[in-house]
Write a protein that holds these residues in place. Structure first.
Motif, PDB file in Angstrom:
ATOM      1  N   ILE A  29       0.929  -1.218  -0.092  1.00  0.00           N
ATOM      2  CA  ILE A  29       0.105   0.085  -0.018  1.00  0.00           C
ATOM      3  C   ILE A  29       0.829   1.401   0.181  1.00  0.00           C
ATOM      4  O   ILE A  29       0.616   2.349  -0.424  1.00  0.00           O
ATOM      5  CB  ILE A  29      -0.841  -0.169   1.376  1.00  0.00           C
ATOM      6  N   HIS A  30       2.052   0.970   0.589  1.00  0.00           N
ATOM      7  CA  HIS A  30       3.168   2.409   0.447  1.00  0.00           C
ATOM      8  C   HIS A  30       3.236   2.695  -1.099  1.00  0.00           C
ATOM      9  O   HIS A  30       3.675   3.705  -1.287  1.00  0.00           O
ATOM     10  CB  HIS A  30       4.353   1.938   1.343  1.00  0.00           C
ATOM     11  N   ARG A  31       3.378   1.685  -1.724  1.00  0.00           N
ATOM     12  CA  ARG A  31       3.585   1.889  -3.221  1.00  0.00           C
ATOM     13  C   ARG A  31       2.798   2.425  -3.939  1.00  0.00           C
ATOM     14  O   ARG A  31       2.688   3.253  -4.947  1.00  0.00           O
ATOM     15  CB  ARG A  31       4.104   0.641  -3.899  1.00  0.00           C
ATOM     16  N   ARG A  49      -1.996  -2.165  -6.926  1.00  0.00           N
ATOM     17  CA  ARG A  49      -2.147  -0.729  -5.885  1.00  0.00           C
ATOM     18  C   ARG A  49      -1.489   0.446  -6.733  1.00  0.00           C
ATOM     19  O   ARG A  49      -0.426   0.337  -7.030  1.00  0.00           O
ATOM     20  CB  ARG A  49      -1.208  -0.884  -4.887  1.00  0.00           C
ATOM     21  N   ARG A  50      -2.187   1.624  -6.767  1.00  0.00           N
ATOM     22  CA  ARG A  50      -1.954   2.625  -7.545  1.00  0.00           C
ATOM     23  C   ARG A  50      -1.442   4.016  -6.696  1.00  0.00           C
ATOM     24  O   ARG A  50      -2.018   4.260  -6.010  1.00  0.00           O
ATOM     25  CB  ARG A  50      -3.047   3.055  -8.386  1.00  0.00           C
ATOM     26  N   LEU A  51      -0.315   4.411  -7.440  1.00  0.00           N
ATOM     27  CA  LEU A  51       0.206   5.752  -7.097  1.00  0.00           C
ATOM     28  C   LEU A  51      -0.032   6.651  -8.251  1.00  0.00           C
ATOM     29  O   LEU A  51       0.539   6.632  -9.351  1.00  0.00           O
ATOM     30  CB  LEU A  51       1.618   5.849  -6.737  1.00  0.00           C
ATOM     31  N   SER A  52      -1.000   7.235  -8.232  1.00  0.00           N
ATOM     32  CA  SER A  52      -1.390   8.278  -9.552  1.00  0.00           C
ATOM     33  C   SER A  52      -0.918   9.114  -9.790  1.00  0.00           C
ATOM     34  O   SER A  52      -0.489  10.186  -9.065  1.00  0.00           O
ATOM     35  CB  SER A  52      -3.067   8.671  -9.200  1.00  0.00           C
ATOM     36  N   TYR A 335      13.209  -3.177   6.934  1.00  0.00           N
ATOM     37  CA  TYR A 335      11.772  -3.583   6.317  1.00  0.00           C
ATOM     38  C   TYR A 335      11.703  -3.297   4.777  1.00  0.00           C
ATOM     39  O   TYR A 335      11.117  -4.128   4.221  1.00  0.00           O
ATOM     40  CB  TYR A 335      10.678  -3.047   7.229  1.00  0.00           C
ATOM     41  N   TYR A 336      12.038  -1.963   4.575  1.00  0.00           N
ATOM     42  CA  TYR A 336      11.517  -1.339   3.168  1.00  0.00           C
ATOM     43  C   TYR A 336      12.775  -2.453   2.112  1.00  0.00           C
ATOM     44  O   TYR A 336      12.322  -2.555   1.059  1.00  0.00           O
ATOM     45  CB  TYR A 336      11.623   0.068   2.963  1.00  0.00           C
ATOM     46  N   SER A 337      14.024  -2.335   2.495  1.00  0.00           N
ATOM     47  CA  SER A 337      14.831  -2.933   1.879  1.00  0.00           C
ATOM     48  C   SER A 337      14.663  -4.542   1.542  1.00  0.00           C
ATOM     49  O   SER A 337      15.466  -5.074   0.755  1.00  0.00           O
ATOM     50  CB  SER A 337      16.211  -2.713   2.508  1.00  0.00           C
ATOM     51  N   ALA A 488       8.798   3.879   0.242  1.00  0.00           N
ATOM     52  CA  ALA A 488       8.500   3.765   1.389  1.00  0.00           C
ATOM     53  C   ALA A 488       7.343   4.970   1.867  1.00  0.00           C
ATOM     54  O   ALA A 488       6.520   4.895   2.952  1.00  0.00           O
ATOM     55  CB  ALA A 488       9.725   3.668   2.338  1.00  0.00           C
ATOM     56  N   ASN A 489       7.724   6.081   1.309  1.00  0.00           N
ATOM     57  CA  ASN A 489       7.062   7.347   1.433  1.00  0.00           C
ATOM     58  C   ASN A 489       6.098   7.558   0.207  1.00  0.00           C
ATOM     59  O   ASN A 489       5.511   8.933   0.123  1.00  0.00           O
ATOM     60  CB  ASN A 489       7.804   8.478   1.771  1.00  0.00           C
TER      61      ASN A 489
END
Length: 621
Positions: A29-31, A49-52, A335-337, A488-489
């Motif tokens: 969901i972060h992506r 999951r979309r980053l618009s 966690y993110y890596s 991550a952000n």
């Protein structure tokens, strides 16, 4: 860009449920916090999951062919989509949105498996063809976008991050010792190896074709190839103009978005040049720039960052990083890596991408890739200084080291960062006896990392560039320091120097325009004269190294001490508690300092491996 995940049921039992797809997608969901889409069709389940960023109203996925038999999901950007779209329209294809990745299905329909050679972008995508009963997974040429997969309990499971893959109930968690050995031996892990046993990273420039009958075929569609000869027409001005034109096009393409686009500004050559070119090709609107500052002179580059912002106007954002934040952010960085780390700089990168997000910007341009393509590291100078030296009498350990290098590179004279024979002794001392007894099964130096034939007969600069491209760039700088810390952000990072036109230009550029005398990145600096003040393009390369484990030990942090304690190390079973305790005592001495980046921060890897085990619920050895 976004996050994708999915399954292909190879047993034809329709085992995937929508609930399972939603669970896998939620790990990403972060992506993609803006929207979601799903497709459950016969043997295949796809999650998105979309980053618009482009066509905000109509760009949600999956996309379908007109007859509904082909479906696609894509994490990424296709930068030449307008040209491809026009070409396809001329052939009768119709489009329903303005989204760049809508071109994928018609390209596949028109050109078959050759279509990915027409793409210029950063992408990891999946196309399911119900008529052909096949799933196609593709990763971009350079490896900017990650894509992972495994086969478990009769299902192929894939995702943009391993979090989505291990969310599937059939996927078991186990440490891949070869992945750990790669982290200790090289800049990071190297595709297809990951830190998870039986979970593979699709290699850059490759696709995976999976038939519903269970047949899997991985194939390369592109690789960096310098060639054994590099024609040199001798006209430096023409080369400089071509570099300039390619860079301007690459930057302009990456400014295309329906949301604000900014850029990172370190104060160094590469990021400053990207920002200046962005201002030149698209002066409106005023862009946002982002820098990180430090409270110690050894790391701080504020004077150069501010000199740049006085030269090129921008809405500048600056964050000051306190080194105490390393401990606060280290667990998030792991966690993110999804891997142990060799250094703490990811924590700084996380803070910087958080600044971008909080400033209301979704896309940033960054300067990665120039060092690897245009001889930007000190190793290129060392090669030039060693050229022509005659070896004297070889000692036994030197001859054994030659064998190690020959195994890795097909060239006993090629030195890359370490003496691997000496490193072997260090690793065997660091590993627990039980792990060390299996060393021959996972020794990273005895594995195929790249195509050694593409080093043979090449110029020394091109040999090193090829290795940097394969070992340092995609799975380390673009994954650990790029994709993971930006997403991550919920921030998309774009890389103009890694435009495929620029990469292929670098492959045919004469070496003298990369390292001129002992001037690194000569052509980059010469073109930078057209855009930047002399204080920046004449600046010596700044080798940033973040404080490592000695700085953490000095803070006497309870959880750090616990993770490095003999009891915890012994229980985990991967490292020798006596060796770790000996390192801890040495690193904790007042005034002790590692000579980074030349010394390896072994304790940082041990510490972040312990975080990795805890974070992902990995079993003890």
């Amino acid at each position: 860009m976004c996050g994708i995940a999915g399954t292909l049921d190879l047993n034809h039992q329709r085992a995937t449920t929508e609930g399972m797809l939603v669970h896998m997608a939620n790990q990403l969901i972060h992506r993609g916090p803006d929207d979601a889409g799903y497709c459950l069709k016969n043997e295949v389940g796809l999650a998105f999951r979309r980053l618009s960023i482009i066509d905000l109203k109509h760009g949600n996925q999956p996309f379908f062919s007109d007859d509904g038999r082909i479906v696609s999901i894509c994490n990424g950007e296709i930068y030449n989509y307008r040209e491809l779209r026009h070409e396809l329209q001329q052939k009768g294809y119709r489009f329903k949105t303005e989204c760049d990745v809508e071109v994928l299905i018609p390209l596949y329909q028109e050109y078959g498996l050759e279509f990915m050679k027409k793409l210029n972008g950063q992408f990891g995508f999946a196309i399911f063809d119900d008529a052909q009963k096949q799933l196609l997974l593709v990763r971009d040429h350079v490896g900017i976008c990650p894509l992972f997969y495994t086969v478990a309990a009769g299902s192929l499971v894939f995702g943009s991050e391993i979090k989505a893959v291990i969310a599937h109930p059939a996927v078991k968690r186990a440490v891949n010792l070869r992945g750990l050995d790669q982290v200790l031996s090289f800049p990071g892990s190297v595709s297809p190896t990951t830190m998870f046993e039986n979970i593979s990273a699709l290699r850059p420039g490759h696709y995976l074709l999976v038939k519903t009958n269970g047949a899997l075929q991985e194939k390369e569609y592109w690789d960096l190839n310098f060639g054994t000869t590099t024609p040199d027409h001798g006209d430096d001005g023409q080369y400089l103009d071509e570099f300039d034109e390619i860079l301007r096009r690459a930057v302009k393409d990456r400014l295309n978005a329906d949301v604000p686009v900014g850029y990172y500004l370190s104060g160094g050559l590469d990021s400053s040049l990207i920002g200046s070119v962005a201002q030149a090709v698209a002066p409106d609107p005023l862009r946002h720039s982002f820098s990180i500052a430090f409270d110690d002179a050894e790391h701080d580059e504020r004077s150069f960052q501010r000199a740049y912002t006085q030269h090129i106007p921008s809405t500048h954002h600056e964050i000051q990083f306190d080194w105490k934040q390393v401990a606060e952010r280290l667990r998030s960085a792991v966690y993110y890596s999804e891997a142990p780390l060799k250094e703490s700089y990811n924590t700084c990168s996380l803070a910087l991408s958080e600044l971008v997000r909080d400033s209301g910007v979704k896309v940033v341009l960054t300067g990665e890739g120039a060092d690897e393509l245009f001889a930007g590291y000190v190793g290129y100078r060392f090669d030039a200084m060693r050229a022509g030296q005659v070896d004297g009498v070889r000692e036994l350990d030197e001859m054994l080291e030659d064998e190690e290098r020959n195994t890795l590179w097909g060239n006993k004279s090629f030195f890359y960062e370490k003496n691997y024979l000496a490193l072997k002794a260090v690793k065997l001392d660091l590993y627990s006896p039980a792990v060390g007894a299996r060393f021959g099964q996972f020794n990273a130096v005895r594995s195929d990392l790249l195509q050694r034939a593409k080093m043979k007969g090449r110029h020394p600069i091109h040999q090193r560039s090829y290795v940097d491209f394969k070992l340092r760039l995609s799975d380390h700088l673009l994954a650990d320091h790029g994709d993971r810390v930006s997403y991550a952000n919920s921030i998309e990072a774009r890389y103009p120097f890694l435009d495929i036109r620029m990469v292929e230009f670098a492959a045919r550029l004469p070496p003298r325009l990369k390292l001129n005398g002992l001037v690194e990145k000569y052509i980059v600096k010469e073109v930078a004269r057209r855009y930047l003040p002399a204080s920046i393009f004449q600046r010596e390369k700044f080798h940033f190294v973040a404080p490592g484990s000695p700085a953490l030990l000095a803070q006497n942090i309870d959880w750090v001490n616990e993770l490095l304690s003999p009891e915890v190390i012994a229980k985990q079973g991967y490292f020798n508690p006596e060796t770790v305790e000996r390192l801890r005592k040495v690193y904790a001495r007042p005034g002790f300092k590692l000579n980074l980046p030349f010394d390896s921060d072994l304790l940082m890897t041990v510490l972040t491996f312990g975080i990795f085990l805890q974070t992902f619920g990995m079993p003890d050895h």
